[in-house]
Design an enzyme around this catalytic site. Structure first.
Site, PDB file in Angstrom:
ATOM      1  N   LYS A  80      60.410  39.732  34.628  1.00  0.00           N
ATOM      2  CA  LYS A  80      59.218  40.207  33.922  1.00  0.00           C
ATOM      3  C   LYS A  80      59.606  40.604  32.515  1.00  0.00           C
ATOM      4  O   LYS A  80      60.689  41.159  32.264  1.00  0.00           O
ATOM      5  CB  LYS A  80      58.623  41.419  34.623  1.00  0.00           C
ATOM      6  CG  LYS A  80      57.136  41.579  34.358  1.00  0.00           C
ATOM      7  CD  LYS A  80      56.338  40.515  35.106  1.00  0.00           C
ATOM      8  CE  LYS A  80      54.845  40.699  34.921  1.00  0.00           C
ATOM      9  NZ  LYS A  80      54.089  39.716  35.728  1.00  0.00           N
ATOM     10  N   GLY A 180      38.025  46.411  38.546  1.00  0.00           N
ATOM     11  CA  GLY A 180      38.513  45.545  37.479  1.00  0.00           C
ATOM     12  C   GLY A 180      37.831  44.193  37.580  1.00  0.00           C
ATOM     13  O   GLY A 180      37.673  43.642  38.678  1.00  0.00           O
ATOM     14  N   GLY A 182      38.477  41.277  35.258  1.00  0.00           N
ATOM     15  CA  GLY A 182      39.037  40.355  34.271  1.00  0.00           C
ATOM     16  C   GLY A 182      38.956  38.926  34.766  1.00  0.00           C
ATOM     17  O   GLY A 182      38.163  38.595  35.649  1.00  0.00           O
ATOM     18  N   VAL A 184      41.038  36.977  36.553  1.00  0.00           N
ATOM     19  CA  VAL A 184      41.363  36.736  37.958  1.00  0.00           C
ATOM     20  C   VAL A 184      40.222  37.172  38.857  1.00  0.00           C
ATOM     21  O   VAL A 184      39.806  36.439  39.762  1.00  0.00           O
ATOM     22  CB  VAL A 184      42.667  37.475  38.342  1.00  0.00           C
ATOM     23  CG1 VAL A 184      42.873  37.464  39.854  1.00  0.00           C
ATOM     24  CG2 VAL A 184      43.858  36.827  37.659  1.00  0.00           C
ATOM     25  N   ALA A 185      39.706  38.371  38.615  1.00  0.00           N
ATOM     26  CA  ALA A 185      38.613  38.887  39.446  1.00  0.00           C
ATOM     27  C   ALA A 185      37.373  38.005  39.342  1.00  0.00           C
ATOM     28  O   ALA A 185      36.696  37.751  40.350  1.00  0.00           O
ATOM     29  CB  ALA A 185      38.280  40.317  39.044  1.00  0.00           C
TER      30      ALA A 185
END
Length: 355
Positions: A80, A180, A182, A184-185
């Site tokens: 990461k 949330g 965004g 992806v959601a």
């Protein structure tokens, strides 16, 4: 923070820090484990309050990437990257290109892609300085937007959990509360709405709330989402939202969402298990993005292959649920075992091969 102590605690191989005064870049790359292959994980840009906070995030997220790739059957390790800064105010082409030069110094031990605070366009700037990038736009020979497959994988994980809880994987008529909303959601919500599920959402971004409303999603306040009556609670923002305080407020049978590191501490997975709430381990069901990116490594990208492998998240989630039931352990622990067993078996093969 004692960096070497923390690396030993999490089992990391390498942590590298980088500073570029000319662009203001301050970044960290954490490589957790390369047993299965080169480390891979997104670059996150966030206005961390301190370097310790940024390092802690890099360590936790890279460890999760190791488990995510291992559980998904990918030949990748966990890594990461984090950049300390506000992506709305501090991000420039020069900074992103400096980050690309930093990534390049690792010689392919770390492959980067997008994450919170970075976009596909940003990735193109990084790619000007390094070839160690995945998830570029399909017009550039990459696999494109990782959020599409991530959303599909979360949906498949939800369906596997539904089959376990209600004996039927249909989500028709079920209520999903998304913390949330965004990219992806919103992709997950598209699948849910197509199946006639009811979706409720919240977000701190007005643009995200406008997007939700345009899709026919009911919007509630950011704090109200935890008290919402629902069948599935879906954490889809930053990590740590499943904790001692919020678990007491949840009114659902299943927790399944796209956020990384949803559990504030590992014990929260045990608490959910004791309370009879099925938890879909985040690194298992949100693996669609890394699956999609991996589909372009060493071969031409094939979207059908990527989709087929992402849909297998249903089977992997079902296997974790079966292990949880058989061993009488939490799904969080069962998913860890799935990843750890694969890592251990490959380490053993390497040990034997090396003599």
């Amino acid at each position: 923070m004692n960096v070497l102590h923390k690396m030993a605690e999490y089992g990391h191989e390498q942590v590298t820090m980088y500073s570029d005064p000319d662009t203001g870049l301050r970044g960290i790359i954490a490589i957790h484990d390369t047993t299965l292959g080169p480390s891979c994980g997104g670059t996150r840009m966030w206005p961390y309050a301190s370097e310790d906070e940024a390092l802690a995030d890099a360590l936790r997220l890279s460890q999760a990437m190791t488990y995510k790739s291992a559980a998904a059957g990918l030949n990748l390790g966990g890594g990461k990257g984090v950049i300390i800064g506000d992506p709305r105010a501090d991000k420039t082409e020069a900074l992103l290109r400096a980050w690309g030069r930093f990534v390049d110094t690792l010689g392919g031990r770390y492959l980067t892609t997008t994450d919170v605070g970075t976009t596909g366009r940003d990735l193109e700037s990084v790619h000007q300085e390094t070839d160690h990038v995945v998830g570029l736009d399909v017009t550039l020979g990459g696999s494109g937007d990782t959020s599409i497959m991530t959303g599909l994988g979360i949906y498949m994980g939800m369906k596997a959990c539904a089959a376990h809880v209600w004996g039927d994987d249909s989500l028709r008529g079920k209520t999903v509360a998304m913390q949330g909303f965004g990219k992806v959601a919103s992709h997950t919500a598209e699948h849910l709405l197509e199946e006639d599920a009811r979706v409720i959402a919240t977000d701190i971004s007005q643009a995200a709330l406008d997007k939700a409303r345009s899709m026919g999603v009911k919007v509630v306040g950011a704090d109200d989402i935890y008290d919402t009556d629902c069948d599935i609670f879906a954490p889809c923002a930053l990590g740590g939202v499943i904790n001692a305080e919020t678990i007491d407020r949840l009114r659902c049978r299943i927790v399944a969402g796209g956020a990384n590191n949803q559990l504030a501490v590992p014990e929260d997975g045990e608490t959910l298990h004791r309370r009879g709430i099925i938890y879909a381990p985040d690194f298992l069901i949100n693996a669609g993005g890394i699956i999609n990116a991996a589909a372009e490594i060493g071969q031409p990208y094939n979207p059908d292959r990527s989709r087929q492998q992402t849909e297998r998240i249903y089977e992997q989630m079902a296997a974790v649920l079966a292990t949880s039931h058989k061993k009488e352990i939490s799904t969080a622990r069962a998913a860890d075992l799935l990843a750890e067993q694969r890592l251990a078996s490959v380490r053993q093969v390497r040990h034997v091969w090396r003599g």
